[in-house]
Design an enzyme around this catalytic site. Sequence first.
Site, PDB file in Angstrom:
ATOM      1  N   ASP A 182       0.862  -1.176   0.000  1.00 58.11           N
ATOM      2  CA  ASP A 182       0.000   0.000   0.000  1.00 58.11           C
ATOM      3  C   ASP A 182       0.897   1.223   0.000  1.00 58.11           C
ATOM      4  O   ASP A 182       2.109   1.115  -0.081  1.00 58.11           O
ATOM      5  CB  ASP A 182      -0.982  -0.011   1.175  1.00 58.11           C
ATOM      6  N   LYS A 222      -5.708   2.758  -0.913  1.00 54.40           N
ATOM      7  CA  LYS A 222      -6.811   3.584  -1.385  1.00 54.40           C
ATOM      8  C   LYS A 222      -6.574   4.034  -2.826  1.00 54.40           C
ATOM      9  O   LYS A 222      -5.464   4.366  -3.205  1.00 54.40           O
ATOM     10  CB  LYS A 222      -6.860   4.822  -0.494  1.00 54.40           C
ATOM     11  N   MET A 229      -1.197   7.345  15.341  1.00 60.87           N
ATOM     12  CA  MET A 229      -2.583   7.549  14.904  1.00 60.87           C
ATOM     13  C   MET A 229      -3.354   8.469  15.854  1.00 60.87           C
ATOM     14  O   MET A 229      -4.550   8.283  16.058  1.00 60.87           O
ATOM     15  CB  MET A 229      -3.324   6.192  14.791  1.00 60.87           C
TER      16      MET A 229
HETATM   17  N1  SAH Z   1       3.184  -0.533  11.813  1.00 58.83           N
HETATM   18  C1  SAH Z   1       3.427   0.887  11.767  1.00 58.83           C
HETATM   19  C2  SAH Z   1       2.335   1.691  12.420  1.00 58.83           C
HETATM   20  C3  SAH Z   1       0.998   1.566  11.740  1.00 58.83           C
HETATM   21  S1  SAH Z   1      -0.199   2.635  12.422  1.00 58.83           S
HETATM   22  C4  SAH Z   1       4.784   1.183  12.409  1.00 58.83           C
HETATM   23  O1  SAH Z   1       5.376   0.319  13.043  1.00 58.83           O
HETATM   24  O2  SAH Z   1       5.273   2.322  12.226  1.00 58.83           O
HETATM   25  C5  SAH Z   1      -0.042   4.048  11.371  1.00 58.83           C
HETATM   26  C6  SAH Z   1       0.512   5.211  12.180  1.00 58.83           C
HETATM   27  O3  SAH Z   1       1.918   5.132  12.219  1.00 58.83           O
HETATM   28  C7  SAH Z   1       0.243   6.578  11.585  1.00 58.83           C
HETATM   29  O4  SAH Z   1      -1.033   7.040  11.921  1.00 58.83           O
HETATM   30  C8  SAH Z   1       1.321   7.402  12.243  1.00 58.83           C
HETATM   31  O5  SAH Z   1       0.997   7.704  13.577  1.00 58.83           O
HETATM   32  C9  SAH Z   1       2.466   6.420  12.279  1.00 58.83           C
HETATM   33  N2  SAH Z   1       3.381   6.570  11.145  1.00 58.83           N
HETATM   34  C10 SAH Z   1       3.766   5.628  10.283  1.00 58.83           C
HETATM   35  N3  SAH Z   1       4.685   6.111   9.416  1.00 58.83           N
HETATM   36  C11 SAH Z   1       4.882   7.394   9.768  1.00 58.83           C
HETATM   37  C12 SAH Z   1       5.720   8.444   9.283  1.00 58.83           C
HETATM   38  N4  SAH Z   1       6.544   8.238   8.251  1.00 58.83           N
HETATM   39  N5  SAH Z   1       5.683   9.647   9.880  1.00 58.83           N
HETATM   40  C13 SAH Z   1       4.874   9.868  10.921  1.00 58.83           C
HETATM   41  N6  SAH Z   1       4.044   8.925  11.416  1.00 58.83           N
HETATM   42  C14 SAH Z   1       4.058   7.695  10.859  1.00 58.83           C
END
Ligand code: SAH
Length: 516
Positions: free
Chosen positions: A36, A58, A173
Site C-alpha cells: 500500500d 486507497k 494515529m
Molecule cells: N506498523 C506501523 C504503524 C501503523 S499505524 C509502524 O510500526 O510504524 C499508522 C501510524 O503510524 C500513523 O497514523 C502514524 O501515527 C504512524 N506513522 C507511520 N509512518 C509514519 C511516518 N513516516 N511519519 C509519521 N508517522 C508515521
Amino acid sequence: MSKGKVYLVGAGPGDPKLITVRGLEALQRSDVVVFDRLAGPQLLNHARPDAERIYVGKLPDRHTMKQEDINQLLVDLALQGRTVTRLKGGDPTVFGRVGEEADLLRRNDISYEIIPGITSAISVPAYAGIPVTHRDLASSFSVITGHESPDKLDRSIQWDKVTNATGTLVFLMGVSKIGYISEQLMKHGRAPATPVALVQWGTRAEQKTLVGTLRDIERKVKEADFQPPAVIIVGEVVRQRETLAWVEDRPLFGQRVLVTRARSQASELAAKIDELGGEPYEFPVIETRAPKASATINAIRKALADAEAYDWVMLTSVNGVEFFFHWLDRFSIDIRRFHKAKFVAVGPKTSAALAARGILADLLPENFRAEGMLDRLDGLVKPGQKALLPRGDLARELLPNELKAMGAEPVEIDVYETVFAAPQDLWLPEMIANGEIHFITFTSSSTVHNLLQALRQLGIEDPAAALQNIEIACIGPITARTAEQNGLHVTVVPEDSTIDGLVQALADRRRILKGE
Ligand code: SAH
C-alpha cells in the site's frame, strides 16, 4: 501443486533504505508483492521486474481494501504456489494487524515469516532529533494507539498508569485526538509544561515537526492545521531536539528529486541526492538494451570479426563498454584479438568500467569537447588508421567526423540502443499535482522526450504545463536546449556536465530558493 510462502515484511517508516536486509531479500525473491502507499512505492523497484504488484491501498474510486480481504488474498496467492511478500509500513507487529494475517495463513497450513521492520514509533522521533530513551530523562517508553474513540481509548488505555510512568509516551494515529490525549495526561498528573512533539511524514521529504507542551499543543496543532500521519512524542526527551536535530540541516532536506535515467544508471545519482538529504524518486523513462534488428546485429558481427585490423578502440560511455563486451561474448571473440589497438576511454566512469574488464586505457580524455583533446588525438591518429567506435544509437557525430577529417577510418557500431521505458509507477501524476515533486533531473535529451511521453501515457494532456512549478535540472546545455524546446523552463544547468556537478547545482539552487 505445492503451496507458496508468505513473507510479512516491515517496510520501515518511509525512507526506502530503512528496510532490513532480510526484508529486502524476501522482496527480491517474491513472485508477488502486496503493498500500500505507506509501504513506499519506491521499494517496489527492488522487486523482480516480472513480479506481480498488487496495490491494496486507497484509490480514487476505491477504499483501502478490507483487512479480511487482504488476509484472504494472501492465502489465495500462496495456494497458487507463489512466493508472496506483504509489505507493511513500519514494523508489522506494531499496530499492523499482522496477527490476523498470520493466523489465517496458519489455519490454511501456509508457511510464513514475520520479518520485523523499523517502527515509526522510534525512527520518526529519531529523524526529528528525539531519542525515545535517555540516561537522565527517560528510562522507558510506551507506544500507544490514539486511534480509538474516546470511550474506547479510556477502556484500552489505563491513563493513570500510563501517565504515572516517568517514561516517554509515543502515540501513533493520534493527531485528531491530540486534545483529548493531552487533557487526559494532565488530568492524571503529567505537568502541563511537559514537552510534546508531533512529527509528520517522518523520514520523507515532507517531514515536519511541531513542538509545544501538553498545555498548548492542541491549539498549535489547530493553528498549523497539522495533518496526519504523525507520531506524537510526550516527555522531556523532546527537548533533545534543540541540540540533536540533524535532518533539517542537510542541503537538500525536504526536496524530492525525480531521477529519470535508466534504472541501471540511476544509482549513483540517487545515492548522491540521498547523501545531501534529498529524497531521490526513481522514475526511469529510458532503458538500454542490445539491439534486436538483424541488420544491426550483422553489422556488429562483421565489425568485431575484424578485431585484428583496428588501430584504435574508442569507448565513450559505460554502456558502450558493457555492451561491447556483451557482443564479444555473444560472438565468442577473445579481447586479445584486438592486440594491435590502443584503447581510448572518455571520462573517468568509462575508464573505470574498462579497467574492471582488465583493460587499462591508453588515453583517458575527460571529454572530447575539452580544449585540445581533438588536437591531441589529431597528432596520434594517423591517416589510414582504423578506429572502432562501439556506442549507443543516439551518439553524436562529432568524433567520427573529426576522425574522418584526420584521414582515419571510423567504424561505428550501435552496440546498444536507448528505448522508452513504459511507466510502471502510477503515482507520479498525483504527486506532481500535489506538489510532491520538487526537482526533475534530466541527464540526456531522450530522458526529456520520454518523460513527457510517459506523462502523456499516464493521462496528463499537457505535461509541460503540469511541470511548470517544478525546478527543472539538466546535466548540460544540449539536454537543457531539448527541455526548453519542449516547453520546460530550465533552472539548473551545472558548469561541469557530470553527475557530481548536477547534484551540486541542485544544492546551490536550493540555497538560492531558500533565500540563503
Ligand atoms: N506498523 C506501523 C504503524 C501503523 S499505524 C509502524 O510500526 O510504524 C499508522 C501510524 O503510524 C500513523 O497514523 C502514524 O501515527 C504512524 N506513522 C507511520 N509512518 C509514519 C511516518 N513516516 N511519519 C509519521 N508517522 C508515521
